[in-house]
Design an enzyme around this catalytic site. Structure first.
Site, short mmCIF file in Angstrom:
data_model
loop_
_atom_site.label_atom_id
_atom_site.label_comp_id
_atom_site.label_asym_id
_atom_site.label_seq_id
_atom_site.Cartn_x
_atom_site.Cartn_y
_atom_site.Cartn_z
CD GLU A 292 -3.31 -0.40 2.00
OE1 GLU A 292 -4.44 -0.85 1.78
OE2 GLU A 292 -3.04 0.25 3.02
CG HIS A 321 8.65 -29.42 1.67
ND1 HIS A 321 9.39 -30.55 1.36
CD2 HIS A 321 9.19 -28.91 2.80
CE1 HIS A 321 10.32 -30.72 2.30
NE2 HIS A 321 10.22 -29.74 3.18
CE LYS A 435 -11.22 1.76 2.81
NZ LYS A 435 -10.74 2.54 3.94
O1 PA5 Z 1 -3.39 1.23 5.86
C1 PA5 Z 1 -4.50 1.69 5.64
O2 PA5 Z 1 -4.72 2.91 5.67
C2 PA5 Z 1 -5.67 0.79 5.35
O3 PA5 Z 1 -5.29 -0.54 5.24
C3 PA5 Z 1 -6.71 0.91 6.47
O4 PA5 Z 1 -6.13 0.51 7.67
C4 PA5 Z 1 -7.95 0.04 6.18
O5 PA5 Z 1 -8.50 0.40 4.93
C5 PA5 Z 1 -9.00 0.22 7.27
O6 PA5 Z 1 -9.37 1.58 7.40
P1 PA5 Z 1 -10.10 2.12 8.69
O7 PA5 Z 1 -9.22 1.99 9.85
O8 PA5 Z 1 -10.42 3.55 8.36
O9 PA5 Z 1 -11.37 1.30 8.85
#
Ligand code: PA5
Length: 466
Positions: A292, A321, A435
């Site tokens: 990310e 394996h 989203k």
């Molecule tokens: O790293 C990130 O920003 C995302 O993976 C969020 O943690 C994830 O989308 C969850 O978001 P939130 O904490 O707003 O529910």
């Protein structure tokens, strides 16, 4: 303590085409030194949110106080969250508590059983909630969402809240802790209206960098993990990475090796391969952090760059394996990052049996830890023979301190890599479209035209159905 060993990524070991030469390293170190200076500048200016976490006594105190209120009173803790609001919780629990933790008796378990509902999967949710049965009364739900509006977490939370309300009546709010942005958002507003205890997700820390905030610390403290030692390890690493010159700085060296492998040696896939089941959750956490943060379409100047190494995970020795055939003989497009543990938290010795079976003699009286570590060395050697580069992060032992060190090392390396690739490592614009599309399909906003578009796209074209 943890240390980085990178000789097996050099040209001396895997040859000049796939390995790093001294001049490659010298030029990458110049680039990484500039990146280091920039990241330290952001840190000093208070712009590097996650870097403040190891020293935040207020968060530590908030967590310890609340955990003190519930520990000993609840039998089960269920975390509701997804992505960065869950992966760190799983990683800490896997690394620092026994694999059989949830199966231990109350007397032997240092805290409540822990379950993490990190997917909107009806069987995961349904099976877990049904299993709680009469223990629901003594179950604490920690709903974690920074934005408060993530569909998966919101959906699971709605199921849980309604179940608690029906079964426990007026007092249902006592069984919920909400971890969210204190400044506002849907979950913040609901928590205030219902009267839950709350914990903070710091506004300047993104989900995947939040494990050392109350997001990851609360479930850890509830389950008996020494969060002071965890934070102390992270703080020690933070100090080291900030003040050590690039050539001796493990984050700078790791970032340089990874950058060279990605940008110059044709290795876009970076596999983390722990030789320890305890470290497997941290490898999953790394996958999210790396993907990310570094997978970006545009650079900071708005140019299309489509960059980002692809993180992957394999578990040693199990995946010898399953994956090693590909890693040795398939495309030479991977850097393997081994995680090795010198002293495992438990030892098992193979007994002196089957004396008449000559072919098993080599295993008799050998410690299982030795077998595992020898297998790592053997795999490292076999990869090097096929000119496949690797580095190793060595853990003296898996302790709260060393896990804290590892977390901070990887977060800081991610920041350096982001600088070297000239991208913003702290946003995730591509996650947002998914989203929004989910919201549109479920009709959150009636006037949103996206739903029609997606339905058309998702219609099955029978010509392609076989
Ligand atoms: O790293 C990130 O920003 C995302 O993976 C969020 O943690 C994830 O989308 C969850 O978001 P939130 O904490 O707003 O529910």
């Amino acid at each position: 303590m943890i240390q980085l060993y990178w000789k097996n990524a050099t040209g001396d070991v895997v040859g000049p085409e796939h390995g790093i030469s001294p001049s490659d390293m010298a030029s990458a170190m110049k680039k990484v030194a500039v990146a280091h200076e920039a990241v330290v500048e952001q840190w000093d200016a208070g712009e590097l949110g996650y870097a403040k976490l190891p020293a935040r006594r207020d968060y530590r105190d908030e967590v310890t106080q609340l955990a003190g209120r519930y520990r000993g009173k609840v039998t089960d803790l269920v975390v509701l969250g997804i992505g960065g609001s869950a992966s760190g919780n799983i990683a800490l629990q896997t690394a620092l508590n026994p694999v059989t933790y949830n199966l231990l008796s109350d007397a032997k378990r240092p805290g409540p059983r822990l379950f993490v509902l990190d997917n909107a999967d009806p069987t995961l949710i349904g099976d877990t909630l049904a299993m709680l049965g009469r223990r629901l009364k003594k179950t604490l739900f920690n709903v974690i969402s920074k934005s408060g509006g993530t569909a998966e977490t919101a959906a699971i939370f709605m199921v849980v809240r309604e179940m608690l309300r029906k079964r426990l009546g007026e007092k249902f709010a006592d069984n919920i802790v909400a971890t969210t942005d204190p400044e506002g958002g849907i979950l913040h507003d609901i928590a205030e209206a219902d009267g839950y205890a709350t914990l903070t997700v710091p506004g300047d820390v993104g989900g995947r960098f939040s494990v050392l905030s109350p997001v990851g610390l609360f479930s850890a403290a509830m389950c008996g993990i020494d969060i002071d030692a965890l934070l102390a390890g992270a703080a020690r690493m933070a100090e080291k990475l900030k003040s050590t010159p690039p050539a001796k700085n493990p984050a700078c060296v790791l970032a340089a090796v990874k950058y060279l492998m990605y940008a110059q040696k044709g290795k876009p896939i970076h596999v983390m391969m722990p030789y320890s089941n305890r470290l497997a959750g941290l490898a999953d956490w790394y996958k999210q952090l790396w993907a990310e943060s570094l997978g970006k379409e545009t650079d900071r100047g708005g140019q299309k760059v489509f960059v980002g190494p692809t993180p992957a995970k394999a578990l040693g020795a199990t995946d010898q394996h399953s994956q090693i055939q590909l890693y040795r003989e398939g495309p030479n497009d991977k850097l393997i990052v081994f995680l090795e543990v010198e002293k495992h938290s438990r030892e098992v010795r193979i007994p002196d049996v089957f004396g008449d079976v000559e072919k098993l003699a080599y295993l008799r009286k050998v410690k299982i830890s030795k077998l595992l570590n020898v297998e790592k060395q053997a795999t490292e050697y076999a990869l090097a023979q096929s000119r496949r580069p690797s580095v190793t992060i060595r853990f003296e032992a898996v302790t709260p301190e060393s896990v804290g060190e590892f977390i901070f090392l990887y977060e800081f390396t991610t920041s350096l890599a982001g600088e070297m690739l000239n991208i913003n490592a702290y946003n995730q614009p591509a996650v947002e479209l998914g989203k929004k599309a989910t919201f549109a399909l479920l009709g959150r906003d009636e006037s949103d035209p996206m739903a029609g578009e997606i339905r058309k796209f998702a219609e099955t074209d029978t010509e392609y159905l076989v």
